[in-house]
Write an enzyme that holds these catalytic residues in place. Structure first.
Site, PDB file in Angstrom:
ATOM      1  N   ARG A  55      12.211  35.680  15.551  1.00 42.14           N
ATOM      2  CA  ARG A  55      11.256  35.266  14.038  1.00 42.14           C
ATOM      3  C   ARG A  55      10.940  33.685  14.685  1.00 42.14           C
ATOM      4  O   ARG A  55      12.206  32.378  14.717  1.00 42.14           O
ATOM      5  CB  ARG A  55      13.105  35.283  13.381  1.00 42.14           C
ATOM      6  CG  ARG A  55      13.806  36.278  12.485  1.00 42.14           C
ATOM      7  CD  ARG A  55      14.560  36.108  11.698  1.00 42.14           C
ATOM      8  NE  ARG A  55      15.206  35.307  11.389  1.00 42.14           N
ATOM      9  CZ  ARG A  55      15.781  34.320  10.123  1.00 42.14           C
ATOM     10  NH1 ARG A  55      17.109  35.388  10.450  1.00 42.14           N
ATOM     11  NH2 ARG A  55      15.993  33.372   8.993  1.00 42.14           N
ATOM     12  N   ASP A  57       9.712  29.892  14.305  1.00 39.96           N
ATOM     13  CA  ASP A  57       9.356  29.162  13.725  1.00 39.96           C
ATOM     14  C   ASP A  57       8.183  28.379  12.562  1.00 39.96           C
ATOM     15  O   ASP A  57       6.857  28.970  13.290  1.00 39.96           O
ATOM     16  CB  ASP A  57       9.849  27.686  14.007  1.00 39.96           C
ATOM     17  CG  ASP A  57      11.138  28.220  15.274  1.00 39.96           C
ATOM     18  OD1 ASP A  57      11.711  28.363  14.573  1.00 39.96           O
ATOM     19  OD2 ASP A  57      11.436  27.036  15.755  1.00 39.96           O
ATOM     20  N   ARG A 206       9.561  25.705  22.999  1.00 36.95           N
ATOM     21  CA  ARG A 206       9.213  24.141  22.489  1.00 36.95           C
ATOM     22  C   ARG A 206       9.791  23.112  23.977  1.00 36.95           C
ATOM     23  O   ARG A 206       9.560  22.445  24.156  1.00 36.95           O
ATOM     24  CB  ARG A 206       8.939  24.553  21.617  1.00 36.95           C
ATOM     25  CG  ARG A 206       7.855  24.974  20.818  1.00 36.95           C
ATOM     26  CD  ARG A 206       7.919  24.670  19.693  1.00 36.95           C
ATOM     27  NE  ARG A 206       8.074  25.005  18.185  1.00 36.95           N
ATOM     28  CZ  ARG A 206       9.323  24.094  17.553  1.00 36.95           C
ATOM     29  NH1 ARG A 206       8.945  23.047  17.741  1.00 36.95           N
ATOM     30  NH2 ARG A 206       9.760  24.121  16.679  1.00 36.95           N
TER      31      ARG A 206
END
Length: 276
Positions: A55, A57, A206
């Site tokens: 999923r 972002d 990230r």
């Protein structure tokens, strides 16, 4: 109950104008666009149970996303040969279904996966990102040392508790096994980080990139990112790298389809809280 057939979808998208993958009220999401397209092509409720491998972002892209959906068997048989082109005509230009294939009923796009692989693109060119790549490449204002980036990456490979790099969810584990993490310069001079793991928790990739970049530009020593693994809570001094540089490029599954169910069972034991 009407018989249904499980179908695998291989999907690419430019995440720039999406509020992430999951359906959200009054927001444009990848899953929302796909569900709408299936309803228009096949009829309402002909496709159910859309499940994705990762999923992503808001703002994150994909060239190798995988999901599955359960179609009414009679509908699948009728549209199997034309479904891909019909979706191509209907979907917006920033999302593509590249393959639609039958899958065994125990295939689970999320839990049967053995790895997810991401790439993060960063340019340290003084003029910034090339205009045609500005949506998938981060512009960094300082020169980056590839050797320093790789030295920082080395300490993050392996099975660790990545709590320092994750947005913690109640009862969810932050234990992950990173099987690949390295940096290369592509032919156009852009630095590309490849990150592969069995799975990732929210914001983990990230955050890892953000920690390595400050090593690459000389502000932190090479051992700093690995040193944070001793933490058991989110490290607030780690900046999360911007979403637009990140792309999901591949999802792996067992070579033998007979292993889908076993892999899914083992993954659920590791990832899902007992009361979920």
């Amino acid at each position: 109950m009407q018989e249904r057939t499980r179908v695998r979808l291989d999907v690419s998208y430019d995440g720039t104008d999406f509020s992430g993958w999951a359906v959200q009220p009054d927001r444009r999401t990848v899953a929302g666009v796909l569900v709408q397209a299936f309803d228009l092509v096949l009829g309402s409720d002909a496709a159910t149970g859309l499940t994705v491998a990762g999923r992503t972002d808001a703002g994150v892209h994909a060239t190798g996303q995988v999901c599955h959906v359960d179609l009414l068997t009679e509908v699948w048989r009728r549209h199997e040969g034309t479904l891909l082109r019909r979706l191509a005509r209907l979907l917006p230009g920033d999302v593509r279904v590249r393959a639609v294939t039958w899958a065994p009923g125990d295939f689970d796009a999320r839990f049967s996966a053995t790895f997810r692989r991401y790439e993060y693109r960063v340019t340290d060119a003084p003029w910034g990102a090339e205009p045609l790549r500005r949506h998938d490449t981060l512009a960094w204002s300082s020169r980056l040392d590839q050797d320093a980036l790789n030295a920082a990456a080395d300490g993050l490979v392996g099975e660790h508790d990545f709590a320092a790099y994750c947005r913690r969810k109640e009862n969810a584990t932050t234990l992950r096994e990173v099987t690949r993490l390295d940096w290369r310069r592509s032919a156009d001079g852009v630095l590309v980080a490849t990150v592969q793991a069995d799975a990732f928790c929210q914001a983990m990739v990230r955050s890892l990139v953000g920690a390595m970049l400050v090593v690459g530009d000389g502000r932190r020593p090479a051992g700093w990112p690995a040193g944070l693994l001793a933490r058991r809570e989110r490290a607030n001094e780690v900046n999360v790298a911007p979403a637009h540089g990140l792309t999901l490029v591949a999802v792996g599954y067992p070579d033998d389809p007979a292993g889908y169910a076993d892999r899914a069972t083992r993954t659920r034991r590791l990832r899902v809280p007992p009361d979920a």
